[in-house]
Design an enzyme around this catalytic site. Structure first.
Site, short mmCIF file in Angstrom:
data_model
loop_
_atom_site.label_atom_id
_atom_site.label_comp_id
_atom_site.label_asym_id
_atom_site.label_seq_id
_atom_site.Cartn_x
_atom_site.Cartn_y
_atom_site.Cartn_z
N HIS A 261 50.14 35.47 34.34
CA HIS A 261 51.59 35.25 34.35
C HIS A 261 51.97 33.97 33.61
CE1 HIS A 261 52.95 38.23 37.69
NE2 HIS A 261 51.91 38.69 37.04
N ASP A 262 51.09 32.99 33.62
CA ASP A 262 51.38 31.78 32.87
C ASP A 262 51.28 32.06 31.37
OD1 ASP A 262 51.96 29.06 32.36
OD2 ASP A 262 49.82 28.71 31.99
N VAL B 7 54.14 33.78 29.27
CA VAL B 7 55.43 33.11 29.08
C VAL B 7 55.18 31.70 28.54
CG1 VAL B 7 57.60 32.50 30.20
CG2 VAL B 7 56.27 34.44 31.05
N GLY C 70 53.02 30.84 26.50
CA GLY C 70 51.59 30.59 26.33
C GLY C 70 50.95 29.96 27.57
N ASP D 172 50.29 27.29 29.22
CA ASP D 172 50.67 25.87 29.22
C ASP D 172 51.09 25.39 30.60
OD1 ASP D 172 53.08 27.15 29.62
OD2 ASP D 172 54.21 25.84 28.27
N THR E 277 41.09 45.13 39.87
CA THR E 277 39.96 45.46 40.74
C THR E 277 39.91 44.54 41.97
OG1 THR E 277 37.54 45.63 40.90
CG2 THR E 277 38.36 43.98 39.39
N ASP F 49 42.53 48.34 44.74
CA ASP F 49 41.27 49.03 44.46
C ASP F 49 40.61 49.28 45.81
OD1 ASP F 49 38.79 49.88 43.59
OD2 ASP F 49 38.28 48.03 42.53
N ASP G 134 34.55 44.72 40.05
CA ASP G 134 33.67 45.75 39.48
C ASP G 134 34.52 46.71 38.64
OD1 ASP G 134 35.07 47.35 41.26
OD2 ASP G 134 33.45 47.41 42.74
#
Ligand code: NAG
Ligand code: NAG
Ligand code: NAG
Length: 334
Positions: free
Chosen positions: A70-71, A74, A76, A78, A198, A253, A261
């Site tokens: 998520h970082d 948006v 890059g 940073d 996973t 999962d 895995d």
């Protein structure tokens, strides 16, 4: 292959990527062991703290891995995701809907405090996130890889950008492919990185429509036709349509949600992906072929490819050299 050989191969792969990156651009680049002289224990401090955290709170693994994704999507990689707003009228990425359910910020703050003690103003929050993601995967029995470091921290964070750029759990395949392409990541990276599902949990609200009210008719047969019928029954037993169930947790999962895995790909191939964005990987010949390839191969193949795609993602929009800053506290700019 033995696990030693896999580690060695992973190492050579990441070395190869680092070399390619060096040749491919004139800008400052990340490098493995960036802190070797300035903060030699940085990766050890992070690793030890993560071993401790994952013993007492293993469910933080999924969210901490997702924080890196998520970082990077948006502005890059940073650490803009970690910034708190300074006034309610200027919400930051952290405040945006898709980030509301992330957890683990306290773990990051705790690790950063230890790093500040050992080597003040040296290790960036952006690198801390990248190293934590690697350690989470390894501690959940996934691959280990060398993480190129040297990222600097951004000084800007805007909630609306997160809303626009983060792939939604309802996204279709064309949106997913173009959002990844917008970050320089290809269809293979999309599939391989989706394999991060996973580990960790989703919430009932992400599937309620698929199992109760897919087209808005809302009768008992109004389900997502791309979802396996037996799996619908199982999901219905976990998530009622009642609002009270919306934030109940669901394993992404089932059966191996604490183990990194390739079972995610086996589930998606059987039309048991939890999110529409998982199911969507079967809607395009190229991504579908990758899903089946990874489902049918040994986990080692997924491990090698995951390490490569994580290094690719970790290069998105980075700040280096004298750009940005090294934050003292990850939740606010210096
Ligand atoms: C940032 O915000 C969180 C709540 O969202 C809070 O728990 C934390 O203490 C804040 N950090 C700083 C340094 O203000
Ligand atoms: C995919 O979703 C986008 C955004 O919601 C939409 O504009 C587009 O028409 C959809 N594409 C397909 C093939 O359904
Ligand atoms: C199903 O969705 C439609 C459209 O979003 C909504 O108007 C309706 O109330 C929902 N039905 C049920 C039973 O939840």
């Amino acid at each position: 292959m033995t696990s030693d050989q896999v580690h060695q191969l992973n190492y050579m792969l990441s070395l190869g990527i680092a070399l390619l990156a060096l040749l491919g651009s004139t800008g400052a680049q990340l490098q493995v062991g960036f802190y070797a002289k300035t903060c030699p224990n940085a990766e050890i401090i992070i690793g030890e703290e993560m071993s401790r955290v994952m013993k007492v709170a293993p469910s933080l693994g999924g969210p901490l891995l997702r924080i890196f994704f998520h970082d990077c999507f948006v502005r890059g990689c940073d650490a803009s995701l970690l910034l708190n707003h300074t006034s309610k009228s200027n919400p930051t990425e952290k405040d945006a809907g898709p980030n509301q359910f992330l957890r683990g910020f306290g773990v990051i703050d705790g690790i950063k405090a230890k790093l500040e003690k050992a080597c003040p103003s040296t290790v960036s929050c952006a690198d801390v996130i990248a190293l934590i993601a690697r350690d989470v995967v390894h501690l959940d029995k996934g691959p280990y890889w060398d993480v190129p470091t040297g990222r600097r921290d951004g000084r800007v964070s805007i909630a609306n950008e997160a809303l626009q750029l983060l792939p939604a759990f309802t996204a279709n395949i064309s949106t997913l492919k173009s959002q990844f392409a917008g970050k320089g990541l290809n269809a293979k990276d999309l599939v391989v990185l989706s394999g991060g599902h996973t580990i960790g949990n989703g919430h009932c609200f992400a599937v309620t429509n698929r199992i109760y009210n897919f087209t808005g008719r809302g009768d008992s047969s109004d389900t997502d036709p791309t979802l396996d019928k037996n799996y619908i029954a199982r999901l219905r037993s976990k998530c009622s349509p009642a609002a009270a169930d919306a934030t109940k947790l669901l394993e992404m999962d089932p059966g191996s949600f604490k183990t990194f895995d390739n079972s995610y790909f086996k589930l998606v191939a059987k039309r048991r992906g939890l999110f529409q964005s998982d199911a969507a990987l079967l809607d395009d010949p190229e991504t579908k072929a990758h899903v089946f390839r990874l489902a049918n191969a040994s986990p080692d193949l997924f491990f090698q490819e995951f390490a490569v795609s994580m290094v690719n993602m970790g290069n998105v929009g980075i700040l280096t050299g004298s750009q940005g800053e090294v934050r003292k506290h990850c939740a606010h700019v210096n």
